[in-house]
Write an enzyme that holds these catalytic residues in place. Structure first.
Site, short mmCIF file in Angstrom:
data_model
loop_
_atom_site.label_atom_id
_atom_site.label_comp_id
_atom_site.label_asym_id
_atom_site.label_seq_id
_atom_site.Cartn_x
_atom_site.Cartn_y
_atom_site.Cartn_z
N ASP A 1 57.03 39.57 35.60
CA ASP A 1 56.79 38.19 36.04
C ASP A 1 55.52 38.14 36.91
O ASP A 1 55.47 37.43 37.93
CB ASP A 1 57.99 37.60 36.79
CG ASP A 1 57.94 36.07 36.86
OD1 ASP A 1 56.98 35.47 36.34
OD2 ASP A 1 58.86 35.48 37.45
N HIS B 1 63.96 36.80 34.43
CA HIS B 1 64.11 37.17 35.85
C HIS B 1 65.52 37.04 36.44
O HIS B 1 65.76 36.23 37.33
CB HIS B 1 63.09 36.44 36.73
CG HIS B 1 62.80 35.00 36.38
ND1 HIS B 1 63.76 34.04 36.28
CD2 HIS B 1 61.61 34.38 36.12
CE1 HIS B 1 63.19 32.89 35.98
NE2 HIS B 1 61.89 33.07 35.87
N HIS C 1 64.28 30.05 31.72
CA HIS C 1 64.16 30.06 33.18
C HIS C 1 65.40 29.31 33.66
O HIS C 1 65.45 28.08 33.59
CB HIS C 1 62.88 29.36 33.60
CG HIS C 1 62.75 29.15 35.09
ND1 HIS C 1 61.77 29.74 35.84
CD2 HIS C 1 63.50 28.43 35.96
CE1 HIS C 1 61.91 29.37 37.11
NE2 HIS C 1 62.96 28.58 37.21
N ASP D 1 59.11 28.49 31.11
CA ASP D 1 59.18 29.30 32.33
C ASP D 1 58.44 28.66 33.50
O ASP D 1 57.34 28.15 33.36
CB ASP D 1 58.59 30.69 32.08
CG ASP D 1 58.67 31.55 33.33
OD1 ASP D 1 59.77 31.72 33.85
OD2 ASP D 1 57.60 32.01 33.80
N HIS E 1 51.97 35.99 33.72
CA HIS E 1 51.20 34.75 33.81
C HIS E 1 49.73 35.13 33.89
O HIS E 1 49.32 35.76 34.86
CB HIS E 1 51.62 33.94 35.04
CG HIS E 1 53.06 33.52 34.99
ND1 HIS E 1 53.47 32.31 34.47
CD2 HIS E 1 54.20 34.16 35.36
CE1 HIS E 1 54.79 32.22 34.53
NE2 HIS E 1 55.27 33.33 35.07
O1 DOR Z 1 57.73 32.96 41.21
C1 DOR Z 1 57.44 32.39 40.17
N1 DOR Z 1 56.16 32.19 39.81
N2 DOR Z 1 58.43 31.97 39.38
C2 DOR Z 1 58.20 31.20 38.32
O2 DOR Z 1 59.15 30.85 37.65
C3 DOR Z 1 56.82 30.79 37.97
C4 DOR Z 1 55.83 31.72 38.51
C5 DOR Z 1 54.42 31.18 38.50
O3 DOR Z 1 53.97 30.66 37.48
O4 DOR Z 1 53.73 31.31 39.54
ZN ZN Z 2 57.41 33.60 35.16
#
Ligand code: DOR
Ligand code: ZN
Length: 427
Positions: free
Chosen positions: A305, A232, A179, A152, A62
Site C-alpha cells: 500500500d 489492507h 477497500h 481503493d 499508489h
Molecule cells: O493510507 C492510505 N493511503 N489508505 C488509503 O486507502 C489510500 C492511500 C492513499 O492513496 O494515500
Molecule cells: Zn491503497
C-alpha cells in the site's frame, strides 16, 4: 546478452525448488537453473550466501501519476520498487484524473514503457470518478490493460452497487479489490480507537469500521461468486472473517501490509503523521492476529500500500495530515526481520511476496523455471542496513521506519532480464 547468477540458493515455492546452484538468463528469459546451468555468460554475478527468488510482485501501490507527480511518478515509483526487490506492481486508480477509462490506463502503461523499472499493472476504478454512483466500463478497462478493479481509498458504500460491480467484473474475470470501511463508523477518526487515541485527544476509528465492511464484502463475494480480494487487512476480526468466508467456499483472498505486522497504535505516541494511514495501526493484539494470519495462510499475500505524500500533506497537524505511508523500499527488510523472529521461513516469504500476488491477479511471474521471463530478485538476508529516507528512490519520504535497522535487502533486481537495481558496495 546473457547473465549468470552464480552459486545462490535458488528458492521457488511455486515449483518446489530449493537448492544451491546457478541461474542463467538469456534474451530476457530464464535459460537454465540448477547445477547444470553453469555456462559461459556475458556477465556473472556471485550470489554466494544469497537467495535467488522469483521477482517480488506488489499488488497494491499508489504511483500518483497522472496528477500528483510531485509525490511520485511511474518512473520514481518503479525505481523504488526495483530498489526494494520488486519486478512488478499493480497501481491503484485514485490518481487525478481517476483511472476509470481507457485513456488513463493507456497513459500509465505508456509512462511505464518509457521510464518504468518494473512491470506496471494498472487497477481500474469500480465506479466513475470513485464517486460510488456509476460503474465504469470494465470491458474497456480490461482491454486497455487493467488487471483488477478497485475504488481503493474509499469503499463502495452502496451494497447494491457493489453487488452489481462484482457480477459485472466476474463477466470479465476481473478481481474486485475491496477497500473495506464503514464510513459512517470511521467518520472523523484519526487513528485506532483505544487508550493511546484517548490520551492523544484524537477521534478514534474502531476496528469494527473495518470488520463490518469486510463481512459485507465477503458476503457479497459469496452471493455473486466473484473473485474478491480484501485490501489492507489490519485487525483480528477481519482475519477471522476471511478465514470463515474461505471455509464457506468464497473465492476470496486478502493482503496485509508490512506496517500492520510491525507497528501498532502505541507507535503513534508522538503525533507523528508518518504513522497515519487508513486503515490505522491497530492494537498490539490485532497486530499479533495479523502476524499469525500471514504465517498460517489465512492472509494470502503481502502488499505495501505504498502511498507517497509530500511534506505539504504530512508536516501539518495530525488531523489535517493525509493518510498513507511509503513501503516499497522497506518491505523486504521488514519481512526478513520477521523471518529472524521465527514467524515465517524463507519459502513463505517468497510465497507472500511473489507467487501469491501473481496467482491472485493472474499475472505472469512468481515462478523460476526455464523459459519464463527473467524476473528475479537476489536477496542478501545478512546485510544489515539502516533506513535512511533521504536515500530512497521514491520521491516521497513518509515512512514510519526511518532509522530502523533491518537485517537484509535486495542485492540485485532483474526484470525481463534487465538489471533494474544493483546495490553498490558498502562505502
Ligand atoms: O493510507 C492510505 N493511503 N489508505 C488509503 O486507502 C489510500 C492511500 C492513499 O492513496 O494515500
Ligand atoms: Zn491503497
Amino acid at each position: 546478452m546473457s547473465l549468470l547468477l552464480k552459486n545462490g540458493r535458488l528458492l521457488c515455492p511455486a515449483t518446489g525448488l530449493d537448492q544451491v546452484g546457478d541461474l542463467l538468463i538469456r534474451e530476457g528469459r530464464i535459460a537454465g537453473l540448477g547445477p547444470e546451468a553453469a555456462a559461459p555468460a556475458d556477465e556473472v554475478i556471485d550470489c554466494s550466501g544469497c537467495l535467488v527468488t522469483p521477482g517480488f510482485i506488489d499488488l497494491h501501490v499508489h504511483l500518483r501519476e497522472p496528477g500528483h507527480e510531485y509525490k511520485e511518478t511511474v518512473a520514481s515509483g518503479t525505481a523504488a520498487a526495483a530498489a526494494g526487490g520488486f519486478t512488478a506492481v499493480a497501481c491503484m486508480p485514485n490518481t487525478v484524473p481517476v483511472n476509470d477509462s481507457r485513456s488513463v490506463t493507456e497513459f500509465i502503461l505508456e509512462q511505464a514503457r518509457r521510464g518504468g523499472r518494473a512491470r506496471v499493472y494498472p487497477v481500474g476504478a469500480i465506479t466513475q470518478g470513485l464517486e460510488g454512483r456509476l460503474l465504469t466500463e470494465m470491458a474497456e478497462l480490461k482491454e486497455a490493460g487493467c488487471v483488477a478493479v478497485s475504488d481503493d481509498g474509499r469503499p463502495v458504500a452502496s451494497s447494491r452497487l457493489l453487488r452489481r460491480a462484482m457480477e459485472y467484473a466476474s463477466g470479465f474475470d476481473l478481481p474486485v479489490i475491496c477497500h473495506s470501511e464503514d464510513l459512517a463508523l470511521s467518520a472523523g477518526g484519526q487513528m485506532h480507537e483505544g487508550p493511546t487515541c484517548t490520551r492523544l485527544g484524537l477521534e478514534g476509528i474502531p476496528a469494527q469500521a473495518e470488520v463490518i465492511a469486510v463481512e459485507r464484502d465477503l458476503n457479497l463475494a459469496l452471493l455473486t461468486g466473484a473473485r474478491v480480494h480484501i485490501a489492507h487487512v489490519s485487525c483480528a476480526g477481519s482475519v477471522e472473517a476471511v478465514a470463515r468466508a474461505k471455509d464457506q467456499g468464497a473465492r476470496v483472498s486478502c493482503e496485509t501490509a508490512p506496517h500492520y505486522l510491525t507497528l501498532c497504535d502505541q507507535d503513534v505516541g508522538h503525533y507523528d503523521t508518518n504513522f497515519k494511514m487508513n486503515p490505522p495501526l491497530r492494537s498490539a493484539a490485532d497486530r499479533e492476529a495479523v502476524r499469525q494470519g500471514l504465517a498460517s495462510g489465512v492472509i494470502d499475500c503481502l502488499a505495501t500500500d505504498h502511498a507517497p505524500h509530500s511534506v505539504l500533506e504530512k508536516e501539518v497537524e495530525f488531523d489535517q495530515a493525509q493518510n498513507g505511508v511509503i513501503g516499497l523500499e522497506t518491505a523486504l527488510g521488514l519481512m526478513l526481520e520477521m523471518v529472524e523472529q521465527g514467524l515465517l521461513d524463507y519459502p513463505r516469504l517468497v510465497e507472500v511476496m511473489s507467487a501469491a500476488p501473481a496467482r491472485i491477479l493472474g499475472l505472469p511471474g512468481g515462478r523460476l523455471e526455464p523459459g519464463a521471463p527473467a524476473d528475479v530478485t537476489v536477496i542478501d538476508p545478512q546485510r544489515p542496513w539502516r533506513v535512511e529516507p533521504e536515500a530512497f528512490q521514491s520521491l516521497s519520504r513518509n515512512t514510519p521506519f526511518a532509522g530502523r535497522r533491518l537485517p537484509g535487502r535486495a542485492l540485485v533486481t532483474i526484470c525481463a532480464g534487465r538489471i533494474t537495481h544493483r546495490l553498490e558496495e558498502d562505502r
